[in-house]
Scaffold this active site. Sequence first.
Site, PDB file in Angstrom:
ATOM      1  N   LYS A 200       0.861  -1.184   0.000  1.00 36.65           N
ATOM      2  CA  LYS A 200       0.000   0.000   0.000  1.00 36.65           C
ATOM      3  C   LYS A 200       0.898   1.234   0.000  1.00 36.65           C
ATOM      4  CE  LYS A 200      -1.809   2.772   2.937  1.00 36.65           C
ATOM      5  NZ  LYS A 200      -1.742   4.019   2.149  1.00 36.65           N
ATOM      6  N   GLU A 276      10.178   1.175  10.156  1.00 36.49           N
ATOM      7  CA  GLU A 276      11.140   2.257   9.879  1.00 36.49           C
ATOM      8  C   GLU A 276      10.401   3.564  10.136  1.00 36.49           C
ATOM      9  OE1 GLU A 276      14.236   1.816   9.254  1.00 36.49           O
ATOM     10  OE2 GLU A 276      14.106  -0.346   9.040  1.00 36.49           O
ATOM     11  N   GLU A 410       9.635  15.944  15.240  1.00 35.66           N
ATOM     12  CA  GLU A 410      10.028  15.779  13.845  1.00 35.66           C
ATOM     13  C   GLU A 410       9.174  16.739  13.016  1.00 35.66           C
ATOM     14  OE1 GLU A 410       8.772  12.272  11.647  1.00 35.66           O
ATOM     15  OE2 GLU A 410      10.791  12.088  10.840  1.00 35.66           O
TER      16      GLU A 410
HETATM   17  P1  NAD Z   1       2.472   8.228   7.943  1.00 34.63           P
HETATM   18  O1  NAD Z   1       2.798   7.462   9.168  1.00 34.63           O
HETATM   19  O2  NAD Z   1       1.445   9.272   8.002  1.00 34.63           O
HETATM   20  O3  NAD Z   1       2.007   7.241   6.772  1.00 34.63           O
HETATM   21  C1  NAD Z   1       2.852   6.217   6.313  1.00 34.63           C
HETATM   22  C2  NAD Z   1       1.990   5.165   5.617  1.00 34.63           C
HETATM   23  O4  NAD Z   1       1.170   4.540   6.595  1.00 34.63           O
HETATM   24  C3  NAD Z   1       1.035   5.736   4.562  1.00 34.63           C
HETATM   25  O5  NAD Z   1       0.952   4.836   3.481  1.00 34.63           O
HETATM   26  C4  NAD Z   1      -0.286   5.799   5.306  1.00 34.63           C
HETATM   27  O6  NAD Z   1      -1.405   5.725   4.467  1.00 34.63           O
HETATM   28  C5  NAD Z   1      -0.182   4.559   6.182  1.00 34.63           C
HETATM   29  N1  NAD Z   1      -1.021   4.562   7.387  1.00 34.63           N
HETATM   30  C6  NAD Z   1      -1.498   5.621   8.086  1.00 34.63           C
HETATM   31  N2  NAD Z   1      -2.238   5.193   9.131  1.00 34.63           N
HETATM   32  C7  NAD Z   1      -2.215   3.838   9.094  1.00 34.63           C
HETATM   33  C8  NAD Z   1      -2.782   2.820   9.908  1.00 34.63           C
HETATM   34  N3  NAD Z   1      -3.516   3.109  10.981  1.00 34.63           N
HETATM   35  N4  NAD Z   1      -2.541   1.528   9.595  1.00 34.63           N
HETATM   36  C9  NAD Z   1      -1.782   1.202   8.525  1.00 34.63           C
HETATM   37  N5  NAD Z   1      -1.232   2.132   7.709  1.00 34.63           N
HETATM   38  C10 NAD Z   1      -1.432   3.431   8.002  1.00 34.63           C
HETATM   39  O7  NAD Z   1       3.869   8.796   7.413  1.00 34.63           O
HETATM   40  P2  NAD Z   1       4.095   9.749   6.161  1.00 34.63           P
HETATM   41  O8  NAD Z   1       3.656  11.115   6.554  1.00 34.63           O
HETATM   42  O9  NAD Z   1       3.575   9.133   4.928  1.00 34.63           O
HETATM   43  O10 NAD Z   1       5.706   9.721   6.022  1.00 34.63           O
HETATM   44  C11 NAD Z   1       6.527  10.510   6.788  1.00 34.63           C
HETATM   45  C12 NAD Z   1       7.046   9.740   7.982  1.00 34.63           C
HETATM   46  O11 NAD Z   1       7.737   8.570   7.540  1.00 34.63           O
HETATM   47  C13 NAD Z   1       8.052  10.526   8.780  1.00 34.63           C
HETATM   48  O12 NAD Z   1       7.830  10.334  10.146  1.00 34.63           O
HETATM   49  C14 NAD Z   1       9.388   9.897   8.360  1.00 34.63           C
HETATM   50  O13 NAD Z   1      10.422  10.066   9.302  1.00 34.63           O
HETATM   51  C15 NAD Z   1       9.003   8.476   8.187  1.00 34.63           C
HETATM   52  N6  NAD Z   1       9.971   7.783   7.325  1.00 34.63           N
HETATM   53  C16 NAD Z   1      10.855   6.917   7.900  1.00 34.63           C
HETATM   54  C17 NAD Z   1      11.837   6.297   7.110  1.00 34.63           C
HETATM   55  C18 NAD Z   1      12.865   5.359   7.719  1.00 34.63           C
HETATM   56  O14 NAD Z   1      13.572   4.674   6.970  1.00 34.63           O
HETATM   57  N7  NAD Z   1      12.981   5.302   9.035  1.00 34.63           N
HETATM   58  C19 NAD Z   1      11.880   6.548   5.740  1.00 34.63           C
HETATM   59  C20 NAD Z   1      10.950   7.440   5.185  1.00 34.63           C
HETATM   60  C21 NAD Z   1       9.990   8.051   5.994  1.00 34.63           C
END
Ligand code: NAD
Length: 507
Positions: A200, A276, A410
């Site tokens: 997804k 991650e 963050e």
């Molecule tokens: P997010 O947590 O809002 O969403 C990430 C994904 O999770 C999306 O596809 C979203 O639709 C899905 N999601 C949201 N709620 C969910 C739920 N309840 N159950 C299952 N899936 C769900 O994050 P974002 O805003 O898309 O990305 C930014 C974040 O990602 C930042 O915190 C960043 O640090 C982190 N990130 C971490 C890494 C790493 O390698 N550690 C890499 C890239 C981004």
Amino acid sequence: MLDTLLPKSVSRPVVEAVQDFDPAAVNIPSGHYISGRLVPGDGPAIEVRRPSDGQAYADLPEAGETGVDVAVCDASTAQQQSGWGECPPRERGAVLRRWADLIMENRLELAQLEALGSTRCISEAYTGEVPFTAEAIRFFAECADKYSGDVLPTRSRSLGMLMPEPYGVVGAIAPWNFPLSMASWKCGPALAAGNAIVLKPSELTPFSTVRLAELALEAGLPPGIFNVVQGSGQVTGAALVRHPLVRKVSFTGSTQTGKSVMTDAAHHGMKPVTLELGGKSPQLVFNDAGDVDTVAQRITRGFMANAGQACVAGTRLIVQRGIAEALIAAVVRHARVVVPGVTWKANSRFAPLISQRQAEKVSAAVSNTVAAGAEVLCGGSFFDGFGGGFFYQPTVLIGLQAGMTALEEEVFGPVLTVQIFDDEEEGIALASHSVYGLAAGVHTMDIGQAMRATRRIAAGTVWINRYGRTTDFIVPTGGFNGSGIGKDLGRQAFEANLRHKSVLLDF
Ligand code: NAD
């Protein structure tokens, strides 16, 4: 640099190939991708907007429990019946290598699709994101036949073995900030290990991964082994994590969402998770860090890449007093000269924020911190003249106190906080964070000082005299503490997609 690593057939055409493109002319593969077919969704749709100008450009179907069930059941059947999990691992590797070749052959199309809907400028998508995606897949293709289980020292008339096997279906959830490469970090190891995958992507950047899945099929991946379901996290993401046939979950996103994914995975089948998550990474600079301008460029790239929308963004500069004044001045100088521009222009080098929501979050973090007493050295507001796009100026804040928003949270925007320290002990103490432990930079020519700091900073990755990842995909990446569990990349990511059966045979 990457050109020297790539086979001749797929080496990068000259960079001049990157040109402006017309965002309205890009073909959008809209729908879910299930069992090797693009499936138009029914039910509610989500409006998808271009971050560069805020214009709606497509509708995204949302898979609910039923849609996710179809994708996961098809994936499970394909994994059991297509022979993907049982074929010689070298054959799996060959399919993945062909897939990587096709990604490079379709590089411009993928780069445009990525640049249209994400924060990746076309030049970066073409020279970075797409080739990195192909190379990550090639790395995992090489893992396929280079990992064995173990033969265990048991009693004399028995043979003890540890036999690795794929989980079956892996559920993968990706964020919006690097849509293609994040997908490859999830799909590469899961597929190389013989699993089927249901991915997804983020609802904000959903389309490039569909094209990735189409190319996988063209490369020889059996239909149903790589599926993409579209929709929001709360609906589609949660249904995927909870599905009983998903046996392992690989998630990249915020720490907040990671908690809910982990809870769901525990309550719906006790599934292993790779998480991650977010970061608030320090860049610790000692007086003897070397040439000030070189270090300043490193610091600036570290917090401004992708307009700060990178998990490992080095957003906390912690600098020793002797070098502080010169370094801060140089960082501000570099931060002021960025060239913002819509992602479909070849000369754009500085990205927009992904959405209005993200823009409000970044802006609020800065204004709250300033209201609490911090001083703005540069930036602090949006660039003018971009209509519905949100381009936030690189921002440097000083005069921070513990508890201030931009220092603790963050922000996920181009915002750098600066703190000054006197001795090593104080610098290392400031570098630690109460929640996150994703990455850190240590800048010093004193190897003893570098290693002392490295040992004591709680972070999954420490870069010494550099900041940022390379194409050395053998180096695993992952966070400590609130930044996650497990590793993406490296052999560890491949092994995490296998479970190990203990077998004891008496003879
Ligand atoms: P997010 O947590 O809002 O969403 C990430 C994904 O999770 C999306 O596809 C979203 O639709 C899905 N999601 C949201 N709620 C969910 C739920 N309840 N159950 C299952 N899936 C769900 O994050 P974002 O805003 O898309 O990305 C930014 C974040 O990602 C930042 O915190 C960043 O640090 C982190 N990130 C971490 C890494 C790493 O390698 N550690 C890499 C890239 C981004």
